[in-house]
Enzyme design. Structure first.
Site, PDB file in Angstrom:
ATOM      1  N   TRP A   9       0.821  -1.227   0.000  1.00  0.00           N
ATOM      2  CA  TRP A   9       0.000   0.000   0.000  1.00  0.00           C
ATOM      3  C   TRP A   9       0.848   1.267   0.000  1.00  0.00           C
ATOM      4  O   TRP A   9       0.327   2.376  -0.010  1.00  0.00           O
ATOM      5  CB  TRP A   9      -0.947  -0.013   1.208  1.00  0.00           C
ATOM      6  CG  TRP A   9      -2.051  -1.029   1.099  1.00  0.00           C
ATOM      7  CD1 TRP A   9      -2.320  -1.850   0.038  1.00  0.00           C
ATOM      8  CD2 TRP A   9      -3.046  -1.349   2.095  1.00  0.00           C
ATOM      9  NE1 TRP A   9      -3.402  -2.646   0.302  1.00  0.00           N
ATOM     10  CE2 TRP A   9      -3.864  -2.356   1.563  1.00  0.00           C
ATOM     11  CE3 TRP A   9      -3.305  -0.881   3.382  1.00  0.00           C
ATOM     12  CZ2 TRP A   9      -4.945  -2.903   2.269  1.00  0.00           C
ATOM     13  CZ3 TRP A   9      -4.371  -1.411   4.094  1.00  0.00           C
ATOM     14  CH2 TRP A   9      -5.188  -2.415   3.540  1.00  0.00           C
ATOM     15  N   LYS A  10       2.151   1.095   0.070  1.00  0.00           N
ATOM     16  CA  LYS A  10       3.096   2.228   0.031  1.00  0.00           C
ATOM     17  C   LYS A  10       2.680   3.327   1.015  1.00  0.00           C
ATOM     18  O   LYS A  10       2.201   3.013   2.112  1.00  0.00           O
ATOM     19  CB  LYS A  10       3.216   2.759  -1.404  1.00  0.00           C
ATOM     20  CG  LYS A  10       3.494   1.658  -2.421  1.00  0.00           C
ATOM     21  CD  LYS A  10       3.948   2.170  -3.754  1.00  0.00           C
ATOM     22  CE  LYS A  10       4.059   1.012  -4.715  1.00  0.00           C
ATOM     23  NZ  LYS A  10       4.729   1.342  -5.939  1.00  0.00           N
ATOM     24  N   HIS A  93      13.051  -2.380  -1.758  1.00  0.00           N
ATOM     25  CA  HIS A  93      12.140  -1.961  -2.839  1.00  0.00           C
ATOM     26  C   HIS A  93      12.834  -0.872  -3.653  1.00  0.00           C
ATOM     27  O   HIS A  93      13.573  -0.052  -3.107  1.00  0.00           O
ATOM     28  CB  HIS A  93      10.825  -1.434  -2.230  1.00  0.00           C
ATOM     29  CG  HIS A  93       9.747  -1.240  -3.257  1.00  0.00           C
ATOM     30  ND1 HIS A  93       9.725  -0.167  -4.115  1.00  0.00           N
ATOM     31  CD2 HIS A  93       8.670  -1.998  -3.581  1.00  0.00           C
ATOM     32  CE1 HIS A  93       8.679  -0.268  -4.922  1.00  0.00           C
ATOM     33  NE2 HIS A  93       8.020  -1.377  -4.625  1.00  0.00           N
ATOM     34  N   GLU A 165      11.105  -7.162  -9.861  1.00  0.00           N
ATOM     35  CA  GLU A 165      10.318  -5.961 -10.125  1.00  0.00           C
ATOM     36  C   GLU A 165      11.105  -5.011 -11.034  1.00  0.00           C
ATOM     37  O   GLU A 165      11.864  -4.153 -10.531  1.00  0.00           O
ATOM     38  CB  GLU A 165      10.006  -5.241  -8.812  1.00  0.00           C
ATOM     39  CG  GLU A 165       9.117  -6.013  -7.874  1.00  0.00           C
ATOM     40  CD  GLU A 165       8.218  -5.070  -7.082  1.00  0.00           C
ATOM     41  OE1 GLU A 165       6.996  -5.238  -7.157  1.00  0.00           O
ATOM     42  OE2 GLU A 165       8.732  -4.158  -6.432  1.00  0.00           O
ATOM     43  N   GLY A 171       4.369   0.974 -11.272  1.00  0.00           N
ATOM     44  CA  GLY A 171       3.492   2.145 -11.241  1.00  0.00           C
ATOM     45  C   GLY A 171       3.346   2.845 -12.582  1.00  0.00           C
ATOM     46  O   GLY A 171       2.861   3.976 -12.652  1.00  0.00           O
ATOM     47  N   GLY A 228       1.157  -3.229  -6.247  1.00  0.00           N
ATOM     48  CA  GLY A 228       1.051  -1.896  -5.649  1.00  0.00           C
ATOM     49  C   GLY A 228      -0.317  -1.292  -5.907  1.00  0.00           C
ATOM     50  O   GLY A 228      -1.290  -1.578  -5.209  1.00  0.00           O
ATOM     51  N   GLY A 229      -0.410  -0.481  -6.955  1.00  0.00           N
ATOM     52  CA  GLY A 229      -1.628   0.283  -7.254  1.00  0.00           C
ATOM     53  C   GLY A 229      -2.916  -0.531  -7.229  1.00  0.00           C
ATOM     54  O   GLY A 229      -3.920  -0.102  -6.637  1.00  0.00           O
TER      55      GLY A 229
HETATM   56  C1  PEP Z   1       5.209  -2.289  -6.149  1.00  0.00           C
HETATM   57  O1  PEP Z   1       4.808  -1.479  -5.336  1.00  0.00           O
HETATM   58  O2  PEP Z   1       6.134  -3.021  -5.861  1.00  0.00           O
HETATM   59  C2  PEP Z   1       4.547  -2.358  -7.450  1.00  0.00           C
HETATM   60  C3  PEP Z   1       4.835  -3.371  -8.207  1.00  0.00           C
HETATM   61  O3  PEP Z   1       3.668  -1.360  -7.773  1.00  0.00           O
HETATM   62  P1  PEP Z   1       2.618  -1.384  -9.009  1.00  0.00           P
HETATM   63  O4  PEP Z   1       1.856  -2.673  -8.910  1.00  0.00           O
HETATM   64  O5  PEP Z   1       1.749  -0.187  -8.764  1.00  0.00           O
HETATM   65  O6  PEP Z   1       3.400  -1.294 -10.272  1.00  0.00           O
END
Ligand code: PEP
Length: 246
Positions: A9-10, A93, A165, A171, A228-229
Site C-alpha cells: 500500500w506504500k 524496494h 520488479e 506504477g 502496488g496500485g
Molecule cells: C510495487 O509497489 O512493488 C509495485 C509493483 O507497484 P505497481 O503494482 O503499482 O506497479
C-alpha cells in the site's frame, strides 16, 4: 499449489483509509486458498494487526531497520514488527533504493535483522529502463542478489521471497512481458540454487492487474505477485488473486 499475493500500500493511505481498506479486505477474503499479505505503512501496523488477527490475511511491513533496538532515530525495529504479528518485510524496494538511496550493504543488514526475528524477507530486485536497453538486466539482478546476501549466506536462510520488479514497470501501467519475466526468474532461481538457498519463492511485480496476472502465474511459474496500485481496492486485488486459475 498455494500462491503468495502481497499488497504493497506504500504511503498512499491515511491511517483512517488504511483501516477502512483493511476491513474491506477481511470481508472480501473470507475463504482463501492462497497466502495473502498486506503491507501498510508503519503507522497502521498496530491497528491492522488487530483487524487481521482472526482473518485469512497476514501482515507485512514495507521496510524494517537493519539495527536492533537503540539510538536510531526514525527507525523501526524488526523485533517490534514481529511483536505486532508481522510475518513478512519488504526489503530493498526500488523506491527505497532510489528515493532513499539504500545501498546493497544496508539491504544486506536489513535481511539479516528481519531474519533474526523470524520474519520472511521479501527482497526486491530489478533493473531500470536504461540498464535493460544496454543489455545489463541480468548482471544488475545478480549484483543485487550478491549484495543482499553478503552478510547472511543463502544456506542459512529459513525462507526467502524474492520479487523480480523491473523498475520501468512499477506504477507505470506497462508490465514486463511474461516471457522476459520468466527469463529473469530463471536467472534468480539459478543464482539462489547456487547460493544453497532451500526455500525460495519468486514473485513478479510491476503494473500487475487482473488482466495480466494469470500470465505470470500459469506456465510462467511465478510463485505469486507483488501488487502496488491494484491492491488499493479489495475487489481489484481479489480479481488478481482469482486470476490464478486461468
Ligand atoms: C510495487 O509497489 O512493488 C509495485 C509493483 O507497484 P505497481 O503494482 O503499482 O506497479
Amino acid at each position: 499449489m498455494k500462491k503468495l499475493f502481497i499488497a504493497n500500500w506504500k504511503m498512499q493511505l491515511t491511517p483512517t483509509e488504511a483501516e477502512k481498506l483493511a476491513r474491506s479486505f477481511v470481508s472480501t477474503f473470507k475463504n482463501v486458498s492462497n497466502e495473502l499479505v498486506v503491507c501498510p505503512d508503519f503507522l497502521s501496523i498496530a491497528t491492522l494487526s488487530k483487524i487481521f488477527k482472526s482473518s485469512a490475511i497476514s501482515l507485512g511491513a514495507q521496510d524494517a531497520s537493519a539495527f536492533e533496538r537503540g539510538a536510531y532515530t526514525g527507525e523501526v525495529a524488526a523485533s517490534d514488527l514481529a511483536y505486532l504479528g508481522v510475518k513478512y518485510a519488504i526489503v530493498g524496494h526500488s523506491e527505497r533504493r532510489n528515493c532513499m538511496e539504500e545501498s546493497d550493504k544496508l539491504i544486506a543488514g536489513k535481511i539479516k535483522a528481519v531474519t533474526a526475528e523470524k520474519l520472511t524477507p521479501v527482497l526486491c530486485v530489478g533493473e531500470n529502463a536504461a540498464e535493460r536497453k544496454q543489455g545489463k538486466a541480468a548482471s544488475v539482478i545478480r549484483g543485487q542478489l550478491r549484495g543482499a546476501f553478503k552478510s547472511l549466506p543463502g544456506k542459512n536462510l529459513r525462507s526467502i521471497v524474492i520479487a523480480y520488479e523491473p523498475i520501468w514497470a512499477i506504477g507505470t501501467g506497462v508490465n514486463c512481458d511474461p516471457l522476459t519475466a520468466v527469463r529473469m526468474k530463471t536467472i534468480i532461481s539459478d543464482w539462489c540454487q547456487r547460493a544453497g538457498m532451500k526455500k525460495t519463492s519468486i514473485l513478479y511485480g510491476g503494473s500487475v492487474k487482473a488482466d495480466n496476472a494469470a500470465s505470470f502465474l500459469g506456465t510462467a511459474g511465478f510463485d505469486g505477485l507483488l501488487v502496488g496500485g491494484a491492491s488499493l481496492d479489495a475487489q481489484s486485488f481479489k480479481n488478481i488473486v482469482n486470476a490464478k486459475s486461468n
